[in-house]
Design an enzyme around this catalytic site. Sequence first.
Site, short mmCIF file in Angstrom:
data_model
loop_
_atom_site.label_atom_id
_atom_site.label_comp_id
_atom_site.label_asym_id
_atom_site.label_seq_id
_atom_site.Cartn_x
_atom_site.Cartn_y
_atom_site.Cartn_z
N GLU A 1 0.89 -1.18 0.00
CA GLU A 1 0.00 0.00 0.00
C GLU A 1 0.92 1.22 0.00
OE1 GLU A 1 -3.22 -0.02 -0.13
OE2 GLU A 1 -3.79 -2.04 0.46
N CYS B 1 -2.21 9.27 2.16
CA CYS B 1 -1.89 8.65 0.87
C CYS B 1 -2.94 9.05 -0.17
CB CYS B 1 -1.83 7.14 1.01
SG CYS B 1 -3.28 6.47 1.82
P1 NAD Z 1 8.19 5.31 4.66
O1 NAD Z 1 8.26 4.63 3.36
O2 NAD Z 1 9.26 6.23 5.05
O3 NAD Z 1 8.07 4.23 5.85
C1 NAD Z 1 6.98 3.35 5.97
C2 NAD Z 1 7.37 2.18 6.85
O4 NAD Z 1 8.30 1.35 6.16
C3 NAD Z 1 8.07 2.58 8.16
O5 NAD Z 1 7.64 1.75 9.20
C4 NAD Z 1 9.53 2.34 7.82
O6 NAD Z 1 10.33 2.14 8.95
C5 NAD Z 1 9.43 1.09 6.97
N1 NAD Z 1 10.56 0.82 6.06
C6 NAD Z 1 11.26 1.71 5.33
N2 NAD Z 1 12.20 1.07 4.58
C7 NAD Z 1 12.08 -0.25 4.84
C8 NAD Z 1 12.77 -1.42 4.40
N3 NAD Z 1 13.76 -1.37 3.50
N4 NAD Z 1 12.37 -2.61 4.87
C9 NAD Z 1 11.35 -2.70 5.75
N5 NAD Z 1 10.68 -1.63 6.23
C10 NAD Z 1 11.03 -0.42 5.78
O7 NAD Z 1 6.77 6.10 4.69
P2 NAD Z 1 6.23 7.19 5.71
O8 NAD Z 1 6.95 8.47 5.52
O9 NAD Z 1 6.16 6.61 7.09
O10 NAD Z 1 4.72 7.33 5.20
C11 NAD Z 1 4.33 8.12 4.12
C12 NAD Z 1 4.18 7.31 2.85
O11 NAD Z 1 3.29 6.21 3.06
C13 NAD Z 1 3.57 8.10 1.71
O12 NAD Z 1 4.22 7.78 0.52
C14 NAD Z 1 2.12 7.64 1.69
O13 NAD Z 1 1.46 7.84 0.46
C15 NAD Z 1 2.29 6.20 2.03
N6 NAD Z 1 1.04 5.63 2.56
C16 NAD Z 1 0.33 4.79 1.75
C17 NAD Z 1 -0.88 4.29 2.18
C18 NAD Z 1 -1.70 3.39 1.30
O14 NAD Z 1 -2.60 2.73 1.83
N7 NAD Z 1 -1.48 3.31 0.00
C19 NAD Z 1 -1.37 4.61 3.47
C20 NAD Z 1 -0.58 5.45 4.26
C21 NAD Z 1 0.62 5.96 3.80
#
Ligand code: NAD
Length: 522
Positions: free
Chosen positions: A276, A310
């Site tokens: 997601e 998102c």
């Molecule tokens: P992010 O990508 O920085 O982090 C999200 C999560 O992934 C965190 O828990 C982070 O620690 C983890 N993570 C990062 N790299 C990883 C790796 N290599 N392996 C495993 N885990 C890893 O995102 P953010 O800044 O916390 O959130 C914002 C983003 O999330 C935006 O792009 C938003 O659109 C997206 N988002 C999408 C949805 C959806 O349902 N499509 C919902 C909410 C947020």
Amino acid sequence: MWESGIYDTTKKGDIMDDILKQLGLDKETLSGASNGASFDTDGKIIESRSPTDGALLGKVRCAGEKDFAKVMDTAQGIFEKWRMYPAPKRGEVIRLIGLELRKHKAALGKLVSLEMGKILAEGEGEVQEMIDMADFAVGLSRQLYGLTMQSERPKHRMYEQWHPLGVVGVISAFNFPVAVWGWNAFIAAICGDVVVWKPSSTTPLTAIAIHNIVDKVCSDNSWSGIFNLVIGSGSTVGKWLVEDERGKLISATGSCGMGHKIAEAAAKRLCPTILELGGNNAIIAMEDADMELLVRGILFGAVGTAGQRCTSTRRILCHKTIMPMLIDRLKSAYSQVRIGDPVVEGTLMGPLVTPDAVDQMMAALVKIKDQGGQIVYGGNKLTDGDFSKGNFVEPTIVLVDRPITMMQDEVFAPILYIVPISSVDDAIAIHNNVPQGLSSAIFTQNMRYAERFLSAMGSDCGIANVNIGTSGAEIGGAFGGQKETGGGREAGSDAWKAYMRRQTCTINFGDEFPLAQGIRFG
Ligand code: NAD
């Protein structure tokens, strides 16, 4: 583990103490790795700070490698029993969790608001979403249906059934620190899976509070360990979770960049994923749009959660005949948005999550101007008085004559582009010409425009709305998007199927041995 003496002695410290009291938690019961197993101390300490004024809310010790291994072992052990507990009884445990969450809705909502920065109404809305998901999962626990098929062989019966997968890793983003966990965790649990949650390290306190409330209900019912928590960075704990063979599904929410990394690591061991990821959501405003609905839809979509959803509205593809009127109406609406402390009643827009997020927004605006974007509202960081210690920005409107390169990216901040269009076909072509495919909307009273937008030659997104904005989905539908948004589906409809394995069973109750396709063998 929240270590004693770590609280700030400011007002924020008192609020946190008050919230903890309401949640029935004390510092010693909280830890960064938990499933009831005792806690090692090899993990590093991280801080949680308020985006409103930078105050220290608490420190958390992350899960170290030993903690992580212990949590995974215990989770695997619990799964072996939980998978054989009847699904409707699993639903009963979730029903009790839903009741407990109702009791703590106000305190949890406030904690979300304090730690993440969304306004109180949205913080409580997130907790409500989790409660709705619990209700949905309870009903679903009696409806994990499989089909029966007609066998081509005499005296044979053929059917399919659904079994639990095992340990499910849930990785969540900062902007929905509780609801997204609920979407995944409650469905996974009634399906018979056991969950290991790695929340964003920006919102660890919220995760700890949820975990402790939920685990208490589970342990009162002799099921401690169905829900587990491991706090830490993506590059340590997140990576361990994705690579661990005991995890049978990884459901990850976050940016497209993170999704690419997780997809690759999971594919290496052929582990299924639900991804997601980022959105780049647009509203098409046709010449006959109901202006009242349109302005309200844009305002909630673009300014709500300070543009950090998102599904936030990032692009308006506006029919040129109504563009001057729409810009005037939006400028007037934007000027009435009260920006400030998200916990205070009447605030409509809180801060961005971190100082880095503010820097990224300002850097994006420089590039937007270089590419010909004209800022017609906002564009600044807020630094005076009460804003001085927080991550506050003005919601911003940018006019462009035609799409610019920057419009291909999701900037996680309240920047709204307005682009003129001259026909519905023109609008749909621009609409689909981005890498992401999460949410989309058209405002029109013309049935042909609406149906065109919803047809196979219309929006290419996972969510397509008519006369409703891009933000604010209900849990009953399957949520998710296409293209770089990752293709995953969570929450309602038949999204549960991703949390189970399908087994096709054929039974011969005759005394012959007919083969399929009429094959004769020997
Ligand atoms: P992010 O990508 O920085 O982090 C999200 C999560 O992934 C965190 O828990 C982070 O620690 C983890 N993570 C990062 N790299 C990883 C790796 N290599 N392996 C495993 N885990 C890893 O995102 P953010 O800044 O916390 O959130 C914002 C983003 O999330 C935006 O792009 C938003 O659109 C997206 N988002 C999408 C949805 C959806 O349902 N499509 C919902 C909410 C947020």
